[in-house]
Design an enzyme around this catalytic site. Structure first.
Site, PDB file in Angstrom:
ATOM      1  N   THR A 224       2.335  -1.186  -4.560  1.00  0.00           N
ATOM      2  CA  THR A 224       2.444   0.053  -3.785  1.00  0.00           C
ATOM      3  C   THR A 224       3.780   0.113  -3.059  1.00  0.00           C
ATOM      4  O   THR A 224       4.298  -0.927  -2.647  1.00  0.00           O
ATOM      5  CB  THR A 224       1.289   0.087  -2.765  1.00  0.00           C
ATOM      6  OG1 THR A 224       0.074   0.259  -3.482  1.00  0.00           O
ATOM      7  CG2 THR A 224       1.431   1.201  -1.754  1.00  0.00           C
TER       8      THR A 224
ATOM      9  N   GLY B 220      -1.961  -3.680  -0.275  1.00  0.00           N
ATOM     10  CA  GLY B 220      -2.902  -4.795  -0.347  1.00  0.00           C
ATOM     11  C   GLY B 220      -4.226  -4.359  -0.930  1.00  0.00           C
ATOM     12  O   GLY B 220      -4.312  -3.314  -1.586  1.00  0.00           O
ATOM     13  N   SER B 221      -5.248  -5.162  -0.682  1.00  0.00           N
ATOM     14  CA  SER B 221      -6.586  -4.878  -1.211  1.00  0.00           C
ATOM     15  C   SER B 221      -7.179  -3.719  -0.416  1.00  0.00           C
ATOM     16  O   SER B 221      -7.722  -3.903   0.667  1.00  0.00           O
ATOM     17  CB  SER B 221      -7.457  -6.133  -1.112  1.00  0.00           C
ATOM     18  OG  SER B 221      -7.285  -6.756   0.149  1.00  0.00           O
TER      19      SER B 221
ATOM     20  N   ILE C 147     -10.548   5.339  -4.928  1.00  0.00           N
ATOM     21  CA  ILE C 147      -9.366   5.662  -4.116  1.00  0.00           C
ATOM     22  C   ILE C 147      -9.133   4.494  -3.169  1.00  0.00           C
ATOM     23  O   ILE C 147     -10.080   3.988  -2.551  1.00  0.00           O
ATOM     24  CB  ILE C 147      -9.588   6.961  -3.304  1.00  0.00           C
ATOM     25  CG1 ILE C 147      -9.842   8.143  -4.251  1.00  0.00           C
ATOM     26  CG2 ILE C 147      -8.385   7.248  -2.409  1.00  0.00           C
ATOM     27  CD1 ILE C 147     -10.377   9.382  -3.554  1.00  0.00           C
ATOM     28  N   GLY C 148      -7.883   4.072  -3.047  1.00  0.00           N
ATOM     29  CA  GLY C 148      -7.555   2.948  -2.157  1.00  0.00           C
ATOM     30  C   GLY C 148      -7.185   3.420  -0.760  1.00  0.00           C
ATOM     31  O   GLY C 148      -7.476   4.548  -0.363  1.00  0.00           O
ATOM     32  N   ASP C 149      -6.525   2.524  -0.033  1.00  0.00           N
ATOM     33  CA  ASP C 149      -6.184   2.822   1.364  1.00  0.00           C
ATOM     34  C   ASP C 149      -4.938   3.690   1.511  1.00  0.00           C
ATOM     35  O   ASP C 149      -4.780   4.379   2.518  1.00  0.00           O
ATOM     36  CB  ASP C 149      -5.927   1.502   2.119  1.00  0.00           C
ATOM     37  CG  ASP C 149      -4.783   0.704   1.467  1.00  0.00           C
ATOM     38  OD1 ASP C 149      -4.788   0.555   0.230  1.00  0.00           O
ATOM     39  OD2 ASP C 149      -3.878   0.257   2.195  1.00  0.00           O
TER      40      ASP C 149
HETATM   41  N1  ASP Z   1      -3.324  -0.736  -1.527  1.00  0.00           N
HETATM   42  C1  ASP Z   1      -3.348  -0.264  -2.887  1.00  0.00           C
HETATM   43  C2  ASP Z   1      -4.754   0.143  -3.256  1.00  0.00           C
HETATM   44  O1  ASP Z   1      -5.678  -0.515  -2.847  1.00  0.00           O
HETATM   45  C3  ASP Z   1      -2.879  -1.263  -3.868  1.00  0.00           C
HETATM   46  C4  ASP Z   1      -1.479  -1.772  -3.621  1.00  0.00           C
HETATM   47  O2  ASP Z   1      -1.112  -2.043  -2.470  1.00  0.00           O
HETATM   48  O3  ASP Z   1      -0.726  -1.936  -4.591  1.00  0.00           O
HETATM   49  O4  ASP Z   1      -4.901   1.096  -3.989  1.00  0.00           O
END
Ligand code: ASP
Length: 327
Positions: A192, A244-245, A221-223
């Site tokens: 990201t 991140g996660s 959908i992520g953060d």
């Molecule tokens: N934070 C992003 C997600 O969870 C992944 C990333 O940081 O690459 O979608």
């Protein structure tokens, strides 16, 4: 005694000059993860550093001319979205179905206006679509085909699926499926991209753009586009972008939590970022954040072996880093 006295004398004779805040400052990230020297080829290391430097240059050019923090964030992220080394725009990871579905968000600390999109497929620069949601719609968060339609209506630059898709990311999806790996185990990196800027007027802004996680399904959908989780900006505290996660970052409300600690507890940006990343780690999550503040003080914090990162401010040279042992 002999050593201390001259030092004290020197201090006493130094006129009390208030530390001038830099006129502007900018921090960026291109993802965190198991990023160690033996995991990147010299060519990859070089190309990633070059891209980070180009991104810093694009943002600095805006800020140096007196442009807004929001304009700087957008210009910076355009460079990273176009570079296939990062998981955003071109080079975004693939969904389980073999598509690129991208998420992005921006927030303006001056007004606390925000815009976000999730699962968009056809806008060359998803960060600009997020900004259009903020500036040209009555909404904060649009998703899927509706967000794609809004992008066309706003006449944002459209790109074919082939623009976003790279052979490396397709290979990662195939490996994930063949070896039944988790999204993070296939690459050990989050890619990201994000930027946090402070402009010459003391305003802050944040932006984050991502393809999410390899093999994501069911409209996950992520953060990154969730305001308060992966992205937040408030002139009363700070601007934050995370990587991140995502599931853990959403549960912790990472970006807002960092701003809240600065605003209500008076913590330094570094202390607030470290505390919140430690909480993410305690829940089992990993990743990192970049923080910028109205005073121009910046911080980054991550609990992974490395994070693609960079910073620059008025009057100081740009610096980029990848591994933990770099300053
Ligand atoms: N934070 C992003 C997600 O969870 C992944 C990333 O940081 O690459 O979608």
């Amino acid at each position: 005694m002999r050593l201390i006295l001259p030092v004290l004398a020197a201090l006493a004779s130094t006129p009390a000059v208030a530390q001038e805040a830099p006129r502007w400052s900018l921090a960026i990230h291109g993802g965190a993860g198991v990023i160690e020297r033996d995991k990147l080829s010299p060519a990859q290391d070089k190309a990633i550093r070059a891209a980070l430097n180009r991104a810093l240059k694009a943002g600095s050019a805006v800020l140096e001319k007196g442009g807004s923090a929001m304009d700087a964030v957008e210009a910076t992220i355009h460079v990273l979205e176009d570079d296939p080394h990062f998981n955003a725009g071109r080079g975004a990871v693939f969904t389980w179905e073999g598509r690129n579905e991208m998420d992005a968000a921006v927030m303006d600390g001056r007004t606390r206006k925000a815009g976000a999109v999730a699962g968009v497929t056809a806008t060359r620069h998803p960060i600009s679509l997020a900004r259009a949601v903020m500036e040209k719609s009555d909404h904060v968060f649009l998703a899927g085909s509706g967000a794609d339609a809004f992008s066309r209506e706003q006449k944002l630059e459209q790109a074919d699926a082939s623009w976003f898709a790279t052979p490396e990311r397709r290979q990662q999806l195939e490996t994930l499926k063949a070896k039944k790996l988790s999204a993070i185990d296939v690459d050990h990196k989050y890619g990201t991209v994000g930027a946090v800027a402070r402009d010459a007027n003391g305003h802050v802004a944040a932006g984050t753009s991502t393809g999410g996680m390899t093999g994501k399904r069911w409209g996950r959908i992520g953060d990154a586009p969730v305001i308060g989780a992966g992205t937040y900006a408030d002139d009363r505290a700070c601007a934050v972008s995370a990587t991140g996660s995502g599931e853990y970052f959403i549960r912790e409300g990472v970006a807002h939590e960092i701003c809240a600690r600065i605003r209500f507890k008076g913590e330094t940006p570094q202390a607030a970022a470290d505390a919140v990343i430690a909480e993410v780690g305690a829940m089992g999550g990993d990743g990192g954040v970049i923080v910028n503040t109205p005073s121009g003080a910046m911080a980054w914090s991550y609990n992974t072996p490395g994070m693609y990162r960079g910073r620059v401010s008025a009057g100081s040279a740009p610096a980029v880093a990848i591994y933990r042992d770099e300053p």
